[in-house]
Design a protein around this motif. Sequence first.
Motif, PDB file in Angstrom:
ATOM      1  N   ASP A  88      10.364 -32.127 -34.092  1.00  0.00           N
ATOM      2  CA  ASP A  88      10.092 -33.259 -33.207  1.00  0.00           C
ATOM      3  C   ASP A  88      10.804 -33.080 -31.875  1.00  0.00           C
ATOM      4  O   ASP A  88      10.233 -33.292 -30.802  1.00  0.00           O
ATOM      5  CB  ASP A  88      10.522 -34.560 -33.889  1.00  0.00           C
ATOM      6  N   TYR A 144      17.864 -41.159 -30.104  1.00  0.00           N
ATOM      7  CA  TYR A 144      18.236 -39.792 -30.444  1.00  0.00           C
ATOM      8  C   TYR A 144      19.682 -39.595 -30.011  1.00  0.00           C
ATOM      9  O   TYR A 144      20.074 -40.022 -28.923  1.00  0.00           O
ATOM     10  CB  TYR A 144      17.330 -38.790 -29.727  1.00  0.00           C
ATOM     11  N   ARG A 166      13.261 -45.859 -29.666  1.00  0.00           N
ATOM     12  CA  ARG A 166      13.659 -44.717 -30.483  1.00  0.00           C
ATOM     13  C   ARG A 166      14.992 -44.200 -29.964  1.00  0.00           C
ATOM     14  O   ARG A 166      15.182 -44.049 -28.753  1.00  0.00           O
ATOM     15  CB  ARG A 166      12.611 -43.612 -30.436  1.00  0.00           C
ATOM     16  N   TYR A 221      11.800 -46.042 -24.927  1.00  0.00           N
ATOM     17  CA  TYR A 221      11.049 -47.228 -25.327  1.00  0.00           C
ATOM     18  C   TYR A 221       9.790 -47.350 -24.468  1.00  0.00           C
ATOM     19  O   TYR A 221       9.663 -46.729 -23.405  1.00  0.00           O
ATOM     20  CB  TYR A 221      11.905 -48.485 -25.207  1.00  0.00           C
ATOM     21  N   GLN A 274      10.103 -52.060 -29.880  1.00  0.00           N
ATOM     22  CA  GLN A 274      10.913 -51.079 -30.580  1.00  0.00           C
ATOM     23  C   GLN A 274      11.292 -49.927 -29.656  1.00  0.00           C
ATOM     24  O   GLN A 274      10.534 -49.549 -28.766  1.00  0.00           O
ATOM     25  CB  GLN A 274      10.171 -50.540 -31.807  1.00  0.00           C
TER      26      GLN A 274
END
Length: 247
Positions: free
Chosen positions: A10, A195, A193, A186, A191
């Motif tokens: 990913d 990392y 994400r 975002y 929502q």
Amino acid sequence: MRQEKIWDADAAQRYDTPGTGMFAPGTLSPTVDRLAQLAEDGAALEFAIGTGRVAVPLAERGVPVTGIELSVPMVEQLRTKADEATIPVLIGDMATTVAPGTYSLVYLVYNTISNLLTQAEQVECFRNAARHLTPGGRFVIELWVPELRRLPPGQKATVWRTDSDYIGLDTYDVLRQHVVSHHFRYDETEQARLYRSPHRYIWPAELDLMAQLAGFELESRHGDWSGADFTAESRSHVSVYRVPPTP
């Protein structure tokens, strides 16, 4: 957070942003120009070659490039741009993996030496660079300057970038010289994400001592790839270390 887990398939897909960010011509072209100059018609070895952001255009400039990379998915992404014959890559740790042959240039860009989380590993990275270089060869490191002056007492985090779809912040552990970078992405939904990546930050003076332990001399330090002066206000630096030439 092990590095090989962070740089998974990913992450490899997200890493390439053609024409923008790290891949913007204004960022990438001076990097490649400077490295091609420092290679002096010799071969180059890139530690943590990743998806070939620098290696591919450097090879297109006629510099033979070999890479070392810990992440298999990152190399798989590189293979969509260049085959093994064009840019050979060894899978392994940049502090210990040995590539065949010798090189006039070893380089490590975009803060990646900080992915090694102990001082001992970082010193071994310098020693690994030295064992690959011919006399007079160079080891180039691009690295950020820790922003501890922005941390008032009791505060542990700094925000270093805010965009319409992204927030980047770093949390510091000043006792261990560790920092975790948090990347929030975002969109129009509610929502986001997250990392994260861990690092060990290094002051320029400490970096120079690591170089001395591996037999290097500091040749130059600039504030960017274009040769700007390195000052107390510089947020990063490009440091060039050299193995002494044979008398």
